[in-house]
Motif scaffolding. Structure first.
Motif, PDB file in Angstrom:
ATOM      1  N   ASP A  42      48.825  28.133 -31.856  1.00  0.00           N
ATOM      2  CA  ASP A  42      50.075  28.312 -31.112  1.00  0.00           C
ATOM      3  C   ASP A  42      50.095  27.425 -29.869  1.00  0.00           C
ATOM      4  O   ASP A  42      51.130  26.870 -29.516  1.00  0.00           O
ATOM      5  CB  ASP A  42      50.238  29.774 -30.682  1.00  0.00           C
ATOM      6  N   ASP A  43      48.956  27.290 -29.211  1.00  0.00           N
ATOM      7  CA  ASP A  43      48.943  26.486 -27.990  1.00  0.00           C
ATOM      8  C   ASP A  43      49.071  24.995 -28.289  1.00  0.00           C
ATOM      9  O   ASP A  43      49.659  24.247 -27.503  1.00  0.00           O
ATOM     10  CB  ASP A  43      47.673  26.749 -27.167  1.00  0.00           C
ATOM     11  N   VAL A  44      48.534  24.549 -29.426  1.00  0.00           N
ATOM     12  CA  VAL A  44      48.732  23.154 -29.834  1.00  0.00           C
ATOM     13  C   VAL A  44      50.211  22.907 -30.108  1.00  0.00           C
ATOM     14  O   VAL A  44      50.772  21.874 -29.705  1.00  0.00           O
ATOM     15  CB  VAL A  44      47.858  22.812 -31.067  1.00  0.00           C
ATOM     16  N   ILE A  45      50.866  23.851 -30.760  1.00  0.00           N
ATOM     17  CA  ILE A  45      52.300  23.692 -31.027  1.00  0.00           C
ATOM     18  C   ILE A  45      53.095  23.679 -29.724  1.00  0.00           C
ATOM     19  O   ILE A  45      54.050  22.911 -29.574  1.00  0.00           O
ATOM     20  CB  ILE A  45      52.795  24.793 -31.991  1.00  0.00           C
ATOM     21  N   ARG A  46      52.683  24.492 -28.772  1.00  0.00           N
ATOM     22  CA  ARG A  46      53.328  24.452 -27.444  1.00  0.00           C
ATOM     23  C   ARG A  46      53.234  23.043 -26.847  1.00  0.00           C
ATOM     24  O   ARG A  46      54.244  22.460 -26.422  1.00  0.00           O
ATOM     25  CB  ARG A  46      52.645  25.453 -26.504  1.00  0.00           C
ATOM     26  N   GLU A  80      31.800  39.495 -35.010  1.00  0.00           N
ATOM     27  CA  GLU A  80      30.901  40.654 -34.957  1.00  0.00           C
ATOM     28  C   GLU A  80      29.764  40.425 -33.969  1.00  0.00           C
ATOM     29  O   GLU A  80      29.343  41.347 -33.265  1.00  0.00           O
ATOM     30  CB  GLU A  80      30.359  40.954 -36.352  1.00  0.00           C
ATOM     31  N   GLN A  81      29.271  39.194 -33.902  1.00  0.00           N
ATOM     32  CA  GLN A  81      28.212  38.886 -32.940  1.00  0.00           C
ATOM     33  C   GLN A  81      28.719  39.049 -31.508  1.00  0.00           C
ATOM     34  O   GLN A  81      28.040  39.598 -30.639  1.00  0.00           O
ATOM     35  CB  GLN A  81      27.700  37.464 -33.178  1.00  0.00           C
ATOM     36  N   LEU A  82      29.924  38.560 -31.270  1.00  0.00           N
ATOM     37  CA  LEU A  82      30.521  38.718 -29.941  1.00  0.00           C
ATOM     38  C   LEU A  82      30.688  40.195 -29.592  1.00  0.00           C
ATOM     39  O   LEU A  82      30.383  40.619 -28.469  1.00  0.00           O
ATOM     40  CB  LEU A  82      31.910  38.062 -29.908  1.00  0.00           C
ATOM     41  N   ALA A  83      31.184  40.952 -30.573  1.00  0.00           N
ATOM     42  CA  ALA A  83      31.416  42.383 -30.332  1.00  0.00           C
ATOM     43  C   ALA A  83      30.101  43.108 -30.041  1.00  0.00           C
ATOM     44  O   ALA A  83      30.035  43.974 -29.166  1.00  0.00           O
ATOM     45  CB  ALA A  83      32.123  43.001 -31.534  1.00  0.00           C
ATOM     46  N   ALA A  84      29.033  42.708 -30.768  1.00  0.00           N
ATOM     47  CA  ALA A  84      27.733  43.341 -30.551  1.00  0.00           C
ATOM     48  C   ALA A  84      27.207  43.028 -29.151  1.00  0.00           C
ATOM     49  O   ALA A  84      26.582  43.863 -28.507  1.00  0.00           O
ATOM     50  CB  ALA A  84      26.745  42.864 -31.608  1.00  0.00           C
ATOM     51  N   GLU A  85      27.479  41.825 -28.673  1.00  0.00           N
ATOM     52  CA  GLU A  85      26.956  41.423 -27.369  1.00  0.00           C
ATOM     53  C   GLU A  85      27.808  41.896 -26.202  1.00  0.00           C
ATOM     54  O   GLU A  85      27.306  42.151 -25.103  1.00  0.00           O
ATOM     55  CB  GLU A  85      26.829  39.893 -27.313  1.00  0.00           C
ATOM     56  N   THR A  86      29.116  41.999 -26.419  1.00  0.00           N
ATOM     57  CA  THR A  86      30.012  42.283 -25.284  1.00  0.00           C
ATOM     58  C   THR A  86      30.693  43.638 -25.377  1.00  0.00           C
ATOM     59  O   THR A  86      31.303  44.085 -24.402  1.00  0.00           O
ATOM     60  CB  THR A  86      31.127  41.215 -25.194  1.00  0.00           C
ATOM     61  N   GLY A  87      30.654  44.246 -26.562  1.00  0.00           N
ATOM     62  CA  GLY A  87      31.312  45.535 -26.723  1.00  0.00           C
ATOM     63  C   GLY A  87      32.782  45.441 -27.042  1.00  0.00           C
ATOM     64  O   GLY A  87      33.478  46.456 -27.087  1.00  0.00           O
ATOM     65  N   MET A  88      33.285  44.220 -27.273  1.00  0.00           N
ATOM     66  CA  MET A  88      34.693  44.091 -27.669  1.00  0.00           C
ATOM     67  C   MET A  88      34.908  42.826 -28.490  1.00  0.00           C
ATOM     68  O   MET A  88      34.132  41.882 -28.405  1.00  0.00           O
ATOM     69  CB  MET A  88      35.615  44.096 -26.456  1.00  0.00           C
ATOM     70  N   ARG A  89      35.986  42.869 -29.305  1.00  0.00           N
ATOM     71  CA  ARG A  89      36.347  41.709 -30.109  1.00  0.00           C
ATOM     72  C   ARG A  89      37.391  40.889 -29.369  1.00  0.00           C
ATOM     73  O   ARG A  89      38.237  41.448 -28.676  1.00  0.00           O
ATOM     74  CB  ARG A  89      36.925  42.159 -31.452  1.00  0.00           C
ATOM     75  N   PRO A  90      37.358  39.567 -29.542  1.00  0.00           N
ATOM     76  CA  PRO A  90      38.372  38.724 -28.892  1.00  0.00           C
ATOM     77  C   PRO A  90      39.739  38.880 -29.568  1.00  0.00           C
ATOM     78  O   PRO A  90      39.819  39.242 -30.739  1.00  0.00           O
ATOM     79  CB  PRO A  90      37.827  37.308 -29.093  1.00  0.00           C
ATOM     80  N   ALA A  91      40.790  38.574 -28.829  1.00  0.00           N
ATOM     81  CA  ALA A  91      42.144  38.622 -29.383  1.00  0.00           C
ATOM     82  C   ALA A  91      42.414  37.405 -30.266  1.00  0.00           C
ATOM     83  O   ALA A  91      43.314  37.414 -31.085  1.00  0.00           O
ATOM     84  CB  ALA A  91      43.163  38.681 -28.248  1.00  0.00           C
ATOM     85  N   TRP A  92      41.618  36.333 -30.101  1.00  0.00           N
ATOM     86  CA  TRP A  92      41.837  35.097 -30.839  1.00  0.00           C
ATOM     87  C   TRP A  92      40.915  35.010 -32.042  1.00  0.00           C
ATOM     88  O   TRP A  92      39.954  35.759 -32.147  1.00  0.00           O
ATOM     89  CB  TRP A  92      41.622  33.885 -29.932  1.00  0.00           C
ATOM     90  N   ARG A  93      41.257  34.111 -32.949  1.00  0.00           N
ATOM     91  CA  ARG A  93      40.417  33.822 -34.115  1.00  0.00           C
ATOM     92  C   ARG A  93      39.692  32.502 -33.878  1.00  0.00           C
ATOM     93  O   ARG A  93      40.183  31.627 -33.169  1.00  0.00           O
ATOM     94  CB  ARG A  93      41.284  33.705 -35.382  1.00  0.00           C
ATOM     95  N   THR A  94      38.542  32.361 -34.526  1.00  0.00           N
ATOM     96  CA  THR A  94      37.774  31.122 -34.356  1.00  0.00           C
ATOM     97  C   THR A  94      38.345  29.961 -35.174  1.00  0.00           C
ATOM     98  O   THR A  94      38.081  28.814 -34.889  1.00  0.00           O
ATOM     99  CB  THR A  94      36.316  31.305 -34.801  1.00  0.00           C
ATOM    100  N   HIS A  95      39.085  30.275 -36.251  1.00  0.00           N
ATOM    101  CA  HIS A  95      39.549  29.268 -37.216  1.00  0.00           C
ATOM    102  C   HIS A  95      38.372  28.593 -37.912  1.00  0.00           C
ATOM    103  O   HIS A  95      38.452  27.417 -38.284  1.00  0.00           O
ATOM    104  CB  HIS A  95      40.465  28.221 -36.569  1.00  0.00           C
ATOM    105  N   ALA A  96      37.262  29.324 -38.058  1.00  0.00           N
ATOM    106  CA  ALA A  96      36.123  28.807 -38.813  1.00  0.00           C
ATOM    107  C   ALA A  96      36.589  28.433 -40.228  1.00  0.00           C
ATOM    108  O   ALA A  96      37.456  29.098 -40.799  1.00  0.00           O
ATOM    109  CB  ALA A  96      35.021  29.861 -38.890  1.00  0.00           C
ATOM    110  N   ILE A  97      36.033  27.354 -40.755  1.00  0.00           N
ATOM    111  CA  ILE A  97      36.497  26.813 -42.028  1.00  0.00           C
ATOM    112  C   ILE A  97      35.308  26.450 -42.902  1.00  0.00           C
ATOM    113  O   ILE A  97      34.264  26.052 -42.395  1.00  0.00           O
ATOM    114  CB  ILE A  97      37.338  25.529 -41.804  1.00  0.00           C
ATOM    115  N   ALA A  98      35.490  26.578 -44.209  1.00  0.00           N
ATOM    116  CA  ALA A  98      34.446  26.132 -45.122  1.00  0.00           C
ATOM    117  C   ALA A  98      34.689  24.678 -45.523  1.00  0.00           C
ATOM    118  O   ALA A  98      33.758  23.894 -45.669  1.00  0.00           O
ATOM    119  CB  ALA A  98      34.417  27.021 -46.359  1.00  0.00           C
ATOM    120  N   ASP A  99      35.961  24.303 -45.663  1.00  0.00           N
ATOM    121  CA  ASP A  99      36.328  22.968 -46.153  1.00  0.00           C
ATOM    122  C   ASP A  99      37.420  22.397 -45.265  1.00  0.00           C
ATOM    123  O   ASP A  99      38.538  22.920 -45.235  1.00  0.00           O
ATOM    124  CB  ASP A  99      36.825  23.111 -47.596  1.00  0.00           C
TER     125      ASP A  99
END
Ligand code: ZN
Length: 139
Positions: A42-46, A80-99
């Motif tokens: 969304d921010d790139v589109i902005r 999940e790693q972030l949540a385990a370390e900080t106690g909360m999930r981020p509002a954003w997605r990583t956009h991790a990709i396989a291809d």
């Protein structure tokens, strides 16, 4: 200052990518938008909308690449790693990709159908081979 080639490039923050050398461009010729993966968010589109409407660019090049850090984990693993370390999930997605080709195709489609970008926008997408520094266009 409007970029003289009226081009915006969306690419990854990877420190090995020299966007200006890649396209034989010089300072002042293009807007360069970078984030993890070079994905359309969304921010790139902005930024692209402001680039087009206020600074008269039209063409958009998406450049993602082989060996990208975003291919080394999944969104769920990272979150999940972030949540385990900080106690909360981020509002954003990583956009991790396989291809990266699948990611580039999705981002091309998203920009071609965005209601706020110019109707004459030309979008092209590429995978940069980080070893040979060559581009493969994605249809
Ligand atoms: Zn990358």
């Amino acid at each position: 200052m409007p970029p003289s080639l009226a081009i915006s490039v969306v690419t990854c923050m990877d420190s090995r990518i020299d966007v200006f050398t890649l396209f034989g461009m010089h300072l002042g010729e293009a807007h360069v938008l970078r984030n993890a993966g070079g994905v359309v968010t969304d921010d790139v589109i902005r930024s692209l909308t402001i680039s087009q409407r206020q600074l008269h660019t039209r063409d958009i090049l998406i450049v993602q690449h082989t060996g990208c850090g975003l291919t080394t984990f999944t969104d769920d693993e990272f979150t999940e790693q972030l949540a385990a370390e900080t106690g909360m999930r981020p509002a954003w997605r990583t956009h991790a990709i396989a291809d990266p080709a699948i990611s580039v195709r999705r981002d091309i489609a998203r920009l071609r159908h965005d209601p706020f970008l110019r109707s004459d926008t030309r979008v092209r997408g590429y995978i940069l081979d980080i070893g040979s520094f060559t581009l493969e266009e994605i249809e």
